[in-house]
Design a protein around this motif. Structure first.
Motif, PDB file in Angstrom:
ATOM      1  N   CYS A   1     -20.903  41.764  -3.958  1.00 38.31           N
ATOM      2  CA  CYS A   1     -21.778  41.102  -2.989  1.00 38.31           C
ATOM      3  C   CYS A   1     -21.145  39.764  -2.597  1.00 38.31           C
ATOM      4  N   PRO A   2     -21.116  39.411  -1.294  1.00 41.43           N
ATOM      5  CA  PRO A   2     -20.515  38.135  -0.882  1.00 41.43           C
ATOM      6  C   PRO A   2     -21.282  36.922  -1.433  1.00 41.43           C
ATOM      7  N   PHE A   3     -22.501  37.119  -1.893  1.00 38.98           N
ATOM      8  CA  PHE A   3     -23.300  35.999  -2.402  1.00 38.98           C
ATOM      9  C   PHE A   3     -23.342  35.967  -3.926  1.00 38.98           C
ATOM     10  N   CYS A   4     -23.361  37.136  -4.579  1.00 36.74           N
ATOM     11  CA  CYS A   4     -23.588  37.225  -6.027  1.00 36.74           C
ATOM     12  C   CYS A   4     -22.347  37.606  -6.823  1.00 36.74           C
ATOM     13  N   GLY A   5     -21.321  38.127  -6.149  1.00 34.09           N
ATOM     14  CA  GLY A   5     -20.141  38.605  -6.862  1.00 34.09           C
ATOM     15  C   GLY A   5     -20.272  40.078  -7.200  1.00 34.09           C
ATOM     16  N   GLU A   6     -19.400  40.561  -8.101  1.00 33.41           N
ATOM     17  CA  GLU A   6     -19.359  41.989  -8.437  1.00 33.41           C
ATOM     18  C   GLU A   6     -20.572  42.369  -9.280  1.00 33.41           C
TER      19      GLU A   6
ATOM     20  N   GLY B   1     -31.650  43.981  -6.296  1.00 30.71           N
ATOM     21  CA  GLY B   1     -31.598  43.470  -7.669  1.00 30.71           C
ATOM     22  C   GLY B   1     -30.877  42.141  -7.772  1.00 30.71           C
ATOM     23  N   GLY B   2     -30.574  41.552  -6.621  1.00 30.50           N
ATOM     24  CA  GLY B   2     -29.857  40.281  -6.609  1.00 30.50           C
ATOM     25  C   GLY B   2     -30.406  39.364  -5.536  1.00 30.50           C
ATOM     26  N   CYS B   3     -29.589  39.091  -4.535  1.00 28.14           N
ATOM     27  CA  CYS B   3     -29.948  38.097  -3.510  1.00 28.14           C
ATOM     28  C   CYS B   3     -30.856  38.647  -2.419  1.00 28.14           C
ATOM     29  N   ARG B   4     -31.132  39.954  -2.444  1.00 24.96           N
ATOM     30  CA  ARG B   4     -31.972  40.615  -1.439  1.00 24.96           C
ATOM     31  C   ARG B   4     -31.371  40.581  -0.039  1.00 24.96           C
ATOM     32  N   ALA B   5     -30.048  40.467   0.028  1.00 30.04           N
ATOM     33  CA  ALA B   5     -29.380  40.476   1.338  1.00 30.04           C
ATOM     34  C   ALA B   5     -29.079  41.906   1.765  1.00 30.04           C
TER      35      ALA B   5
END
Ligand SMILES: [Zn+2]
Length: 91
Positions: free
Chosen positions: A5-10, A58-62
């Motif tokens: 993910c560009p915001f959260c990483g792998e 499950g992360g940034c909701r992007a």
């Protein structure tokens, strides 16, 4: 399969939801019934590289556009989906 993910990483696949082919574009108001039918129901079954929409719930909701080879599950690019307003944040 893991997605970066560009915001959260792998992250592991379980954090993401597959939302399908990213290519279809919503028809303009007043489009023919056939154009709307194609947009809603018809999808190409691509064996190879395709752009897909994924949601990182499950992360940034992007919303993300993932370029993936469907034969190898090899991911070559991940970027914020157009229209999500996240493209500016990622830079
Ligand atoms: Zn994320």
């Amino acid at each position: 399969m893991r997605i970066t993910c560009p915001f959260c990483g792998e992250r592991e696949l379980g954090e993401f939801t597959y939302l399908g082919d990213a290519k279809p574009v919503r028809p303009a108001p007043g489009a023919s019934e056939d154009e709307v039918y194609d947009y809603v129901y018809l999808r190409d079954n691509i064996a190879g590289v395709m752009d897909e929409n994924w949601y990182h719930g499950g992360g940034c909701r992007a919303w993300l556009k993932v370029t993936r080879n469907t034969l190898k599950h090899e991911i070559s690019a991940v970027e914020p989906a157009a229209g999500a307003g996240a493209r500016q944040v990622a830079k």
